[in-house]
Scaffold this active site. Structure first.
Site, PDB file in Angstrom:
ATOM      1  N   LYS A  49       0.817  -1.211   0.000  1.00  0.00           N
ATOM      2  CA  LYS A  49       0.000   0.000   0.000  1.00  0.00           C
ATOM      3  C   LYS A  49       0.854   1.267   0.000  1.00  0.00           C
ATOM      4  CE  LYS A  49      -3.976  -2.223   2.019  1.00  0.00           C
ATOM      5  NZ  LYS A  49      -4.455  -2.686   0.760  1.00  0.00           N
ATOM      6  N   CYS A  50       1.914   1.237  -0.779  1.00  0.00           N
ATOM      7  CA  CYS A  50       2.883   2.333  -0.841  1.00  0.00           C
ATOM      8  C   CYS A  50       2.824   2.953  -2.230  1.00  0.00           C
ATOM      9  CB  CYS A  50       4.276   1.748  -0.574  1.00  0.00           C
ATOM     10  SG  CYS A  50       5.649   2.887  -0.744  1.00  0.00           S
ATOM     11  N   GLY A  51       3.184   4.208  -2.336  1.00  0.00           N
ATOM     12  CA  GLY A  51       3.269   4.852  -3.642  1.00  0.00           C
ATOM     13  C   GLY A  51       4.289   4.173  -4.549  1.00  0.00           C
ATOM     14  N   THR A  98       4.700   0.839  -4.611  1.00  0.00           N
ATOM     15  CA  THR A  98       4.262  -0.538  -4.836  1.00  0.00           C
ATOM     16  C   THR A  98       4.307  -0.953  -6.305  1.00  0.00           C
ATOM     17  OG1 THR A  98       2.940  -0.522  -2.817  1.00  0.00           O
ATOM     18  CG2 THR A  98       2.366  -2.190  -4.456  1.00  0.00           C
TER      19      THR A  98
END
Length: 184
Positions: free
Chosen positions: A55-57, A59
């Site tokens: 759930k990371c930018g 990803t």
């Protein structure tokens, strides 16, 4: 008395050398499905170790990491992902949820390990080695964010660290994998 001092000094020197002789291959970790894996199984391969999150930018790097792995896996190269929830709760899932996400969203075939901690008091032993000069013998390299990349050579030695934003197909990574001069 002089010989006792020299013996103690030599012993301390030998202990220091042995501490720095620990390699990536001396560790064991758990795979995403809970099986014990000796990292010695990667002897003879260059390994790109990456702490990952769903759930990371950053990803979407999963796609390029998978492409990198598929492109170079036959050249003694492997990507190894370590899910970690150390940055703003960006990997909240269980191992089962992470495995499903990697498979369905990014068709990941490179090895993914069980969720660990990559910083703080509960940091995994491997990440102590990756991030502390006292352990790896080369450089302090604290994990700054998800998708930080560590380069490990065929002998299990720490080669370098790359920022989380470093593109998996950057010249630094490709030249390291292929052994060609760095095209920075």
């Amino acid at each position: 008395m002089k010989s006792i001092s020299l013996t103690i000094l030599f012993s301390l020197f030998a202990l220091t050398l042995n501490a720095q002789k620990k390699t990536f291959h001396d560790f064991s970790v758990k795979t995403i499905d809970g099986k014990e894996l000796s990292l010695a199984s990667f002897k003879g391969k260059k390994v790109l170790v990456v702490n990952v999150a769903s759930k990371c930018g950053l990803t979407p790097q999963y796609s390029k990491l998978e492409e990198l792995y598929r492109t170079y896996k036959d050249q003694n190269f492997v990507v190894v992902g370590f899910p970690a929830n150390n940055f703003m709760g960006q990997e909240p899932g269980s191992n089962e949820e992470i495995a499903a996400f990697c498979s369905t969203e990014y068709n990941v075939s490179f090895p993914i390990m069980s969720k660990i901690s990559v910083k703080g008091e509960d940091m995994a032993p491997l990440y102590h080695w990756l991030t502390e000069k006292e352990e790896n013998g080369v450089e302090d390299a604290p994990v700054k964010w998800n998708f930080q990349k560590f380069m490990i050579d065929e002998h299990g030695c720490w080669i370098g660290v790359l920022s989380p934003k470093e593109d998996p197909f950057s010249d630094k990574i490709i030249s390291w994998i292929t052994g060609s001069p760095n095209m920075e």
